[in-house]
Motif scaffolding. Structure first.
Motif, PDB file in Angstrom:
ATOM      1  N   GLU A 202      55.513  43.264  -9.564  1.00  0.00           N
ATOM      2  CA  GLU A 202      54.062  43.104  -9.411  1.00  0.00           C
ATOM      3  C   GLU A 202      53.679  43.063  -7.926  1.00  0.00           C
ATOM      4  O   GLU A 202      52.720  43.707  -7.503  1.00  0.00           O
ATOM      5  N   PHE A 203      54.449  42.323  -7.129  1.00  0.00           N
ATOM      6  CA  PHE A 203      54.129  42.254  -5.697  1.00  0.00           C
ATOM      7  C   PHE A 203      54.302  43.635  -5.057  1.00  0.00           C
ATOM      8  O   PHE A 203      53.517  44.038  -4.205  1.00  0.00           O
ATOM      9  N   ASN A 204      55.331  44.351  -5.478  1.00  0.00           N
ATOM     10  CA  ASN A 204      55.555  45.703  -4.933  1.00  0.00           C
ATOM     11  C   ASN A 204      54.401  46.645  -5.255  1.00  0.00           C
ATOM     12  O   ASN A 204      53.942  47.393  -4.412  1.00  0.00           O
ATOM     13  N   LEU A 205      53.976  46.614  -6.509  1.00  0.00           N
ATOM     14  CA  LEU A 205      52.979  47.585  -6.961  1.00  0.00           C
ATOM     15  C   LEU A 205      51.564  47.203  -6.572  1.00  0.00           C
ATOM     16  O   LEU A 205      50.714  48.074  -6.394  1.00  0.00           O
TER      17      LEU A 205
ATOM     18  N   SER B  40      56.177  48.434   8.863  1.00  0.00           N
ATOM     19  CA  SER B  40      55.991  48.418   7.400  1.00  0.00           C
ATOM     20  C   SER B  40      56.528  47.153   6.737  1.00  0.00           C
ATOM     21  O   SER B  40      57.667  46.738   6.962  1.00  0.00           O
ATOM     22  N   HIS B  41      55.689  46.574   5.871  1.00  0.00           N
ATOM     23  CA  HIS B  41      56.115  45.346   5.170  1.00  0.00           C
ATOM     24  C   HIS B  41      57.115  45.652   4.057  1.00  0.00           C
ATOM     25  O   HIS B  41      57.901  44.784   3.675  1.00  0.00           O
ATOM     26  N   TYR B  42      57.119  46.886   3.519  1.00  0.00           N
ATOM     27  CA  TYR B  42      58.165  47.254   2.551  1.00  0.00           C
ATOM     28  C   TYR B  42      59.515  47.347   3.281  1.00  0.00           C
ATOM     29  O   TYR B  42      60.553  46.983   2.736  1.00  0.00           O
ATOM     30  N   CYS B  43      59.481  47.833   4.516  1.00  0.00           N
ATOM     31  CA  CYS B  43      60.722  47.888   5.311  1.00  0.00           C
ATOM     32  C   CYS B  43      61.165  46.476   5.680  1.00  0.00           C
ATOM     33  O   CYS B  43      62.364  46.165   5.686  1.00  0.00           O
ATOM     34  N   GLU B  44      60.199  45.621   5.980  1.00  0.00           N
ATOM     35  CA  GLU B  44      60.519  44.225   6.300  1.00  0.00           C
ATOM     36  C   GLU B  44      61.188  43.513   5.115  1.00  0.00           C
ATOM     37  O   GLU B  44      62.110  42.712   5.293  1.00  0.00           O
TER      38      GLU B  44
END
Ligand SMILES: N[C@@H](CCC(=O)N[C@@H](CS)C(=O)NCC(=O)O)C(=O)O
Length: 252
Positions: free
Chosen positions: A99-102, A13-17
């Motif tokens: 913004e990048f997150n959403l 996962s890139h959110y985990c990264e």
């Protein structure tokens, strides 16, 4: 016995990264606990969360990557802080990160899964790295269930993947415009949470060699996907994400 913080993740996962990068950057001691999608809920639900990453520290349970970065800011040494002191710059960093997150993270996942899920043996490598043995053994049962759920909950199909790719290109154009005056970072003159969020959440679409989780080799991916990755890599924003990984992503 000394307490060590736990980071609950999907290795891919890139959110985990995003969080792993922020932790590694300040040498925050933690152990990563990787899980198969769906089975992660056995860990996150009792902690009051659902998605990964979840960071469990001695004092807190943090269930969102933005909250985790905010928390790390309170323990980071001054030269490694990710949010500028100046309020106007700080707000700009927070707005870009949000913004990048959403948007960016959601789009790169939707586009990436459309191609990656077509190859069960590649997904086995990516999802099973670091997970407990009993979860690995369940992969053949979990894979079709998880694919169905991902296709429906993340709306993954050919048309949505093409639309997501076009939107990723628009975001890359905006980031390229911002960088076109020769600045080294998105906001101010230091690496910030905006840069870290852009690089990590765009990672599935530019596949940086230094990615801290696990990604497939380009030759394991469908040609059409690789062509699209090459196009993004050639943009100013794509080169910038790759540079950030090269210069700022310390080894895991
Ligand atoms: N807002 C969250 C988003 C994280 C997210 O979407 N995680 C996905 C993996 S990429 C997930 O855990 N999906 C499974 C679930 O929601 O149960 C964050 O930034 O931490």
């Amino acid at each position: 016995m000394e307490f060590t913080s736990r980071l609950i993740t999907f290795r891919i996962s890139h959110y985990c990264e995003k969080v792993r990068w922020a932790l590694d950057r300040i040498s925050f001691p933690y152990v990563e606990e990787c899980h198969l999608p769906l089975l992660h809920r056995l860990k996150t639900t009792p902690l009051g969360g659902s998605s990964v990453p979840v960071l469990v520290t001695k004092a807190e349970i943090l269930k969102d990557s933005a909250d985790i970065l905010k928390h790390l800011e309170t323990v980071a040494p001054p030269h490694l802080k990710l949010y500028p002191d100046l309020p106007v710059l700080r707000q700009e960093v927070q707005a870009l990160e949000a913004e990048f997150n959403l948007k960016l993270g959601v789009l790169t996942r939707q586009w990436g899964y459309f191609y990656a899920l077509q190859n069960q043996s590649v997904m086995k490598e990516l999802w099973c790295e670091g997970v407990p043995t009993w979860e690995k053994l369940l992969f053949p049962i979990m894979f079709p269930l998880t694919c169905r759920l991902i296709h429906s909950s993340y709306n993954v199909h050919r048309d949505s993947a093409s639309a997501a790719y076009r939107q990723i290109q628009r975001i890359f154009e905006r980031v390229s415009d911002r960088l076109s005056d020769g600045r080294r970072y998105l906001v101010g003159d230091c690496f910030s949470a905006a840069d870290l969020a852009f690089a990590s959440l765009s990672a599935p679409s530019v596949v940086p060699p230094q990615y801290g989780g696990c990604f497939p080799e380009l030759n394991q991916l469908p040609d059409e996907m690789v062509e699209q990755i090459q196009i993004l890599r050639e943009t100013i924003a794509g080169k910038y994400a790759l540079r950030l990984y090269e210069e700022e992503r310390c080894p895991v």
